[in-house]
Design a protein around this motif. Structure first.
Motif, PDB file in Angstrom:
ATOM      1  N   ILE A   1       0.860  -1.184   0.000  1.00 47.87           N
ATOM      2  CA  ILE A   1       0.000   0.000   0.000  1.00 47.87           C
ATOM      3  C   ILE A   1       0.892   1.229   0.000  1.00 47.87           C
ATOM      4  N   VAL A   2       0.559   2.192  -0.851  1.00 45.94           N
ATOM      5  CA  VAL A   2       1.296   3.449  -0.921  1.00 45.94           C
ATOM      6  C   VAL A   2       0.364   4.563  -0.458  1.00 45.94           C
ATOM      7  N   ALA A   3       0.831   5.384   0.457  1.00 45.15           N
ATOM      8  CA  ALA A   3       0.051   6.527   0.934  1.00 45.15           C
ATOM      9  C   ALA A   3       0.741   7.813   0.498  1.00 45.15           C
ATOM     10  N   LEU A   4       0.018   8.640  -0.227  1.00 43.29           N
ATOM     11  CA  LEU A   4       0.514   9.956  -0.640  1.00 43.29           C
ATOM     12  C   LEU A   4      -0.189  10.973   0.261  1.00 43.29           C
ATOM     13  N   ILE A   5       0.530  11.525   1.208  1.00 41.06           N
ATOM     14  CA  ILE A   5      -0.058  12.367   2.251  1.00 41.06           C
ATOM     15  C   ILE A   5       0.586  13.746   2.219  1.00 41.06           C
ATOM     16  N   ASN A   6      -0.232  14.782   2.161  1.00 44.76           N
ATOM     17  CA  ASN A   6       0.279  16.153   2.201  1.00 44.76           C
ATOM     18  C   ASN A   6       0.997  16.423   3.522  1.00 44.76           C
ATOM     19  N   ASN A   7       1.930  17.361   3.479  1.00 39.79           N
ATOM     20  CA  ASN A   7       2.679  17.693   4.696  1.00 39.79           C
ATOM     21  C   ASN A   7       1.990  18.761   5.535  1.00 39.79           C
ATOM     22  N   ASP A   8       0.804  19.176   5.160  1.00 45.10           N
ATOM     23  CA  ASP A   8       0.114  20.237   5.890  1.00 45.10           C
ATOM     24  C   ASP A   8      -1.191  19.764   6.533  1.00 45.10           C
ATOM     25  N   ILE A   9      -1.314  18.460   6.768  1.00 43.22           N
ATOM     26  CA  ILE A   9      -2.552  17.963   7.368  1.00 43.22           C
ATOM     27  C   ILE A   9      -2.455  17.965   8.890  1.00 43.22           C
ATOM     28  N   GLU A  10      -3.609  18.016   9.499  1.00 41.63           N
ATOM     29  CA  GLU A  10      -3.735  17.855  10.942  1.00 41.63           C
ATOM     30  C   GLU A  10      -4.734  16.729  11.156  1.00 41.63           C
ATOM     31  N   VAL A  11      -4.314  15.663  11.765  1.00 38.62           N
ATOM     32  CA  VAL A  11      -5.182  14.508  11.978  1.00 38.62           C
ATOM     33  C   VAL A  11      -6.199  14.857  13.057  1.00 38.62           C
ATOM     34  N   ILE A  12      -7.489  14.657  12.764  1.00 39.47           N
ATOM     35  CA  ILE A  12      -8.538  14.948  13.741  1.00 39.47           C
ATOM     36  C   ILE A  12      -9.343  13.700  14.101  1.00 39.47           C
ATOM     37  N   ASP A  13      -8.918  12.547  13.600  1.00 33.98           N
ATOM     38  CA  ASP A  13      -9.537  11.273  13.966  1.00 33.98           C
ATOM     39  C   ASP A  13      -8.416  10.258  14.114  1.00 33.98           C
ATOM     40  N   PRO A  14      -8.227   9.677  15.308  1.00 30.93           N
ATOM     41  CA  PRO A  14      -7.087   8.789  15.532  1.00 30.93           C
ATOM     42  C   PRO A  14      -7.109   7.500  14.717  1.00 30.93           C
ATOM     43  N   ASN A  15      -8.235   7.144  14.158  1.00 30.62           N
ATOM     44  CA  ASN A  15      -8.353   5.895  13.402  1.00 30.62           C
ATOM     45  C   ASN A  15      -8.254   6.091  11.893  1.00 30.62           C
ATOM     46  N   TRP A  16      -7.870   7.280  11.447  1.00 31.09           N
ATOM     47  CA  TRP A  16      -7.922   7.606  10.027  1.00 31.09           C
ATOM     48  C   TRP A  16      -7.118   6.644   9.172  1.00 31.09           C
ATOM     49  N   LEU A  17      -5.900   6.314   9.575  1.00 36.39           N
ATOM     50  CA  LEU A  17      -5.051   5.479   8.731  1.00 36.39           C
ATOM     51  C   LEU A  17      -5.559   4.036   8.691  1.00 36.39           C
ATOM     52  N   SER A  18      -5.958   3.504   9.817  1.00 38.81           N
ATOM     53  CA  SER A  18      -6.506   2.138   9.852  1.00 38.81           C
ATOM     54  C   SER A  18      -7.741   2.022   8.967  1.00 38.81           C
ATOM     55  N   GLU A  19      -8.605   3.023   9.021  1.00 33.21           N
ATOM     56  CA  GLU A  19      -9.819   3.003   8.209  1.00 33.21           C
ATOM     57  C   GLU A  19      -9.497   3.084   6.720  1.00 33.21           C
ATOM     58  N   MET A  20      -8.539   3.924   6.361  1.00 31.89           N
ATOM     59  CA  MET A  20      -8.181   4.041   4.948  1.00 31.89           C
ATOM     60  C   MET A  20      -7.533   2.758   4.433  1.00 31.89           C
ATOM     61  N   VAL A  21      -6.678   2.142   5.229  1.00 37.45           N
ATOM     62  CA  VAL A  21      -6.042   0.885   4.814  1.00 37.45           C
ATOM     63  C   VAL A  21      -7.092  -0.215   4.676  1.00 37.45           C
ATOM     64  N   ALA A  22      -8.051  -0.267   5.603  1.00 35.41           N
ATOM     65  CA  ALA A  22      -9.107  -1.276   5.521  1.00 35.41           C
ATOM     66  C   ALA A  22      -9.882  -1.151   4.219  1.00 35.41           C
ATOM     67  N   LEU A  23     -10.097   0.077   3.748  1.00 32.46           N
ATOM     68  CA  LEU A  23     -10.773   0.280   2.466  1.00 32.46           C
ATOM     69  C   LEU A  23      -9.850   0.007   1.288  1.00 32.46           C
ATOM     70  N   ALA A  24      -8.587   0.344   1.427  1.00 34.15           N
ATOM     71  CA  ALA A  24      -7.625   0.185   0.327  1.00 34.15           C
ATOM     72  C   ALA A  24      -7.397  -1.279  -0.039  1.00 34.15           C
ATOM     73  N   VAL A  25      -7.508  -2.177   0.915  1.00 31.87           N
ATOM     74  CA  VAL A  25      -7.229  -3.593   0.626  1.00 31.87           C
ATOM     75  C   VAL A  25      -8.423  -4.324   0.017  1.00 31.87           C
ATOM     76  N   LEU A  26      -9.571  -3.678  -0.065  1.00 27.16           N
ATOM     77  CA  LEU A  26     -10.727  -4.325  -0.688  1.00 27.16           C
ATOM     78  C   LEU A  26     -10.497  -4.412  -2.200  1.00 27.16           C
ATOM     79  N   PRO A  27     -10.739  -5.567  -2.796  1.00 28.10           N
ATOM     80  CA  PRO A  27     -10.409  -5.750  -4.217  1.00 28.10           C
ATOM     81  C   PRO A  27     -11.177  -4.824  -5.157  1.00 28.10           C
ATOM     82  N   GLN A  28     -12.346  -4.346  -4.752  1.00 27.31           N
ATOM     83  CA  GLN A  28     -13.131  -3.474  -5.635  1.00 27.31           C
ATOM     84  C   GLN A  28     -12.647  -2.023  -5.619  1.00 27.31           C
ATOM     85  N   ASN A  29     -11.711  -1.684  -4.752  1.00 26.02           N
ATOM     86  CA  ASN A  29     -11.205  -0.316  -4.648  1.00 26.02           C
ATOM     87  C   ASN A  29      -9.824  -0.194  -5.276  1.00 26.02           C
ATOM     88  N   GLY A  30      -9.637   0.872  -6.036  1.00 22.94           N
ATOM     89  CA  GLY A  30      -8.338   1.123  -6.656  1.00 22.94           C
ATOM     90  C   GLY A  30      -7.560   2.209  -5.951  1.00 22.94           C
TER      91      GLY A  30
END
Length: 88
Positions: free
Chosen positions: A13-42
């Motif tokens: 998995i490759v994450a392209l993340i801006n350097n000016d973000i402020e995380v406001i939900d502690p589960n953001w990365l886990s949730e995005m990875v969970a969606l990224a590994v689904l075969p129907q998502n590109g």
């Protein structure tokens, strides 16, 4: 720059993340990875918010305004259970 970085990446998995973000939900990365590994998502993206709680964008739509464009720019933030990133 991103294309060269992705060519060198060795992970599944490759994450392209801006350097000016402020995380406001502690589960953001886990949730995005969970969606990224689904075969129907590109590709997966987060909803980015401006400090005044309007949407910077909530995805990218191919063909919008030419090659593509941001979804829902300047809309008011909708409270949802989805992970989100703040923009500084």
């Amino acid at each position: 720059m991103n294309n060269k970085a992705v060519q060198q990446a060795r992970g599944e998995i490759v994450a392209l993340i801006n350097n000016d973000i402020e995380v406001i939900d502690p589960n953001w990365l886990s949730e995005m990875v969970a969606l990224a590994v689904l075969p129907q998502n590109g590709a997966i993206g987060a909803k980015l918010l401006y400090p005044n709680d309007t949407v910077q964008h909530a995805g990218f739509i191919m063909g919008l305004g030419g090659a593509g464009g941001h979804a829902f720019p300047t809309f008011r933030q909708h409270k949802s259970r989805l992970p989100k990133l703040g923009w500084r």
